[in-house]
Enzyme design. Sequence first.
Site, mmCIF file in Angstrom:
data_model
loop_
_atom_site.group_PDB
_atom_site.id
_atom_site.type_symbol
_atom_site.label_atom_id
_atom_site.label_comp_id
_atom_site.label_asym_id
_atom_site.label_seq_id
_atom_site.Cartn_x
_atom_site.Cartn_y
_atom_site.Cartn_z
ATOM 1 N N GLU A 67 0.884 -1.164 0.000
ATOM 2 C CA GLU A 67 0.000 0.000 0.000
ATOM 3 C C GLU A 67 0.921 1.212 0.000
ATOM 4 O O GLU A 67 1.575 1.503 1.003
ATOM 5 C CB GLU A 67 -0.891 -0.016 1.249
ATOM 6 C CG GLU A 67 -1.745 1.230 1.402
ATOM 7 C CD GLU A 67 -2.396 1.314 2.777
ATOM 8 O OE1 GLU A 67 -2.733 0.273 3.369
ATOM 9 O OE2 GLU A 67 -2.547 2.448 3.265
ATOM 10 N N ARG A 73 1.451 10.204 0.510
ATOM 11 C CA ARG A 73 1.939 11.243 1.428
ATOM 12 C C ARG A 73 3.149 11.941 0.841
ATOM 13 O O ARG A 73 3.687 12.869 1.431
ATOM 14 C CB ARG A 73 2.361 10.624 2.762
ATOM 15 C CG ARG A 73 1.213 10.063 3.534
ATOM 16 C CD ARG A 73 1.672 9.574 4.871
ATOM 17 N NE ARG A 73 0.850 8.445 5.266
ATOM 18 C CZ ARG A 73 1.057 7.724 6.338
ATOM 19 N NH1 ARG A 73 2.056 8.002 7.136
ATOM 20 N NH2 ARG A 73 0.269 6.721 6.628
ATOM 21 N N LYS A 132 -11.150 -0.250 7.395
ATOM 22 C CA LYS A 132 -9.884 -0.223 8.113
ATOM 23 C C LYS A 132 -10.176 0.369 9.492
ATOM 24 O O LYS A 132 -10.776 1.442 9.572
ATOM 25 C CB LYS A 132 -8.937 0.674 7.307
ATOM 26 C CG LYS A 132 -7.782 1.263 8.039
ATOM 27 C CD LYS A 132 -6.938 2.032 7.047
ATOM 28 C CE LYS A 132 -5.988 2.971 7.759
ATOM 29 N NZ LYS A 132 -5.028 3.568 6.823
HETATM 30 O O1 LIG Z 1 -3.179 7.191 5.921
HETATM 31 C C1 LIG Z 1 -3.503 6.040 5.623
HETATM 32 O O2 LIG Z 1 -4.341 5.749 4.748
HETATM 33 C C2 LIG Z 1 -2.855 5.005 6.325
HETATM 34 O O3 LIG Z 1 -2.816 3.925 5.769
HETATM 35 C C3 LIG Z 1 -2.275 5.247 7.658
HETATM 36 C C4 LIG Z 1 -1.302 4.160 7.967
HETATM 37 O O4 LIG Z 1 -1.951 2.972 7.749
HETATM 38 C C5 LIG Z 1 -0.740 4.208 9.332
HETATM 39 O O5 LIG Z 1 -0.083 5.406 9.536
HETATM 40 C C6 LIG Z 1 0.180 3.065 9.597
HETATM 41 O O6 LIG Z 1 0.377 3.015 10.964
HETATM 42 P P1 LIG Z 1 1.677 2.338 11.602
HETATM 43 O O7 LIG Z 1 1.772 0.933 11.094
HETATM 44 O O8 LIG Z 1 1.440 2.409 13.070
HETATM 45 O O9 LIG Z 1 2.828 3.175 11.143
#
Ligand SMILES: O=C(O)C(=O)C[C@H](O)[C@H](O)COP(=O)(O)O
Length: 228
Positions: A55, A59, A143
């Site tokens: 994915e 960003r 999600k």
């Molecule tokens: O913005 C989105 O659509 C995302 O997918 C956010 C991410 O999934 C998370 O930031 C991952 O979180 P961590 O695994 O804790 O780093």
Amino acid sequence: MKSSAPAEPSGSGPERGVLERLGAARVVPVVVVDDAEQGLGVARALDDGGLPVAEVTFRTSGARAAIEAITDRHPGMLVGAGTVVDPRQVEEAVTAGAAFLVSPGLSVPVVRAAQDAGVPIVPGVATASDIMAALDLGITTVKLFPAGVVGGPAAIKALSAPFGQVRFVPTGGVSAANLPEYLGLPSVLAVGGSWMVDKKLVAAGDLAAITRRTAEAVAIAAGARPGG
Ligand SMILES: O=C(O)C(=O)C[C@H](O)[C@H](O)COP(=O)(O)O
């Protein structure tokens, strides 16, 4: 890529295949890369670790080029776009070749744009009301974000009681340590997370470490059984 078929809710019709592939993978690596070259390196490392899924988050300005490059060079890989927060990004991601879209929250215009494009979207939810809004849009795979902050596995268990038809992709705070707990829940389709693709490893070009962490996640996922 525009589909002439009517928009399908996620979890049914032609979109089902992609979500089922995410479910078979059980782990969705959340990738942040600056450009196509970094994206290709990470994709190779994930593939070498036994997880041909990525994915790529919107960003960075290089996300689109990275998705294009990975889908071109790794056609067997399941590549989606993350952090899709705007309907224009839906078009950009789909044009780049994204096979699925992930959003941190639930935006009606974003979901509708994805459905119009015929590409499955997994929107973020954090509450029962968010889930009801998703169901209103024909979405049954969501999600849970940020999963660790909104209650982790306990929140999924509680939300699964009234929403038995909903499949969760908990993301945010998932790690090798808590992976079995999440994947042991029958309503969890897969988890998302960045721990295999830590940005320090990406910046350092330490692809071997990414492959190691990926292989470890794959091994843990293989041992985690729903209800186990
Ligand atoms: O913005 C989105 O659509 C995302 O997918 C956010 C991410 O999934 C998370 O930031 C991952 O979180 P961590 O695994 O804790 O780093």
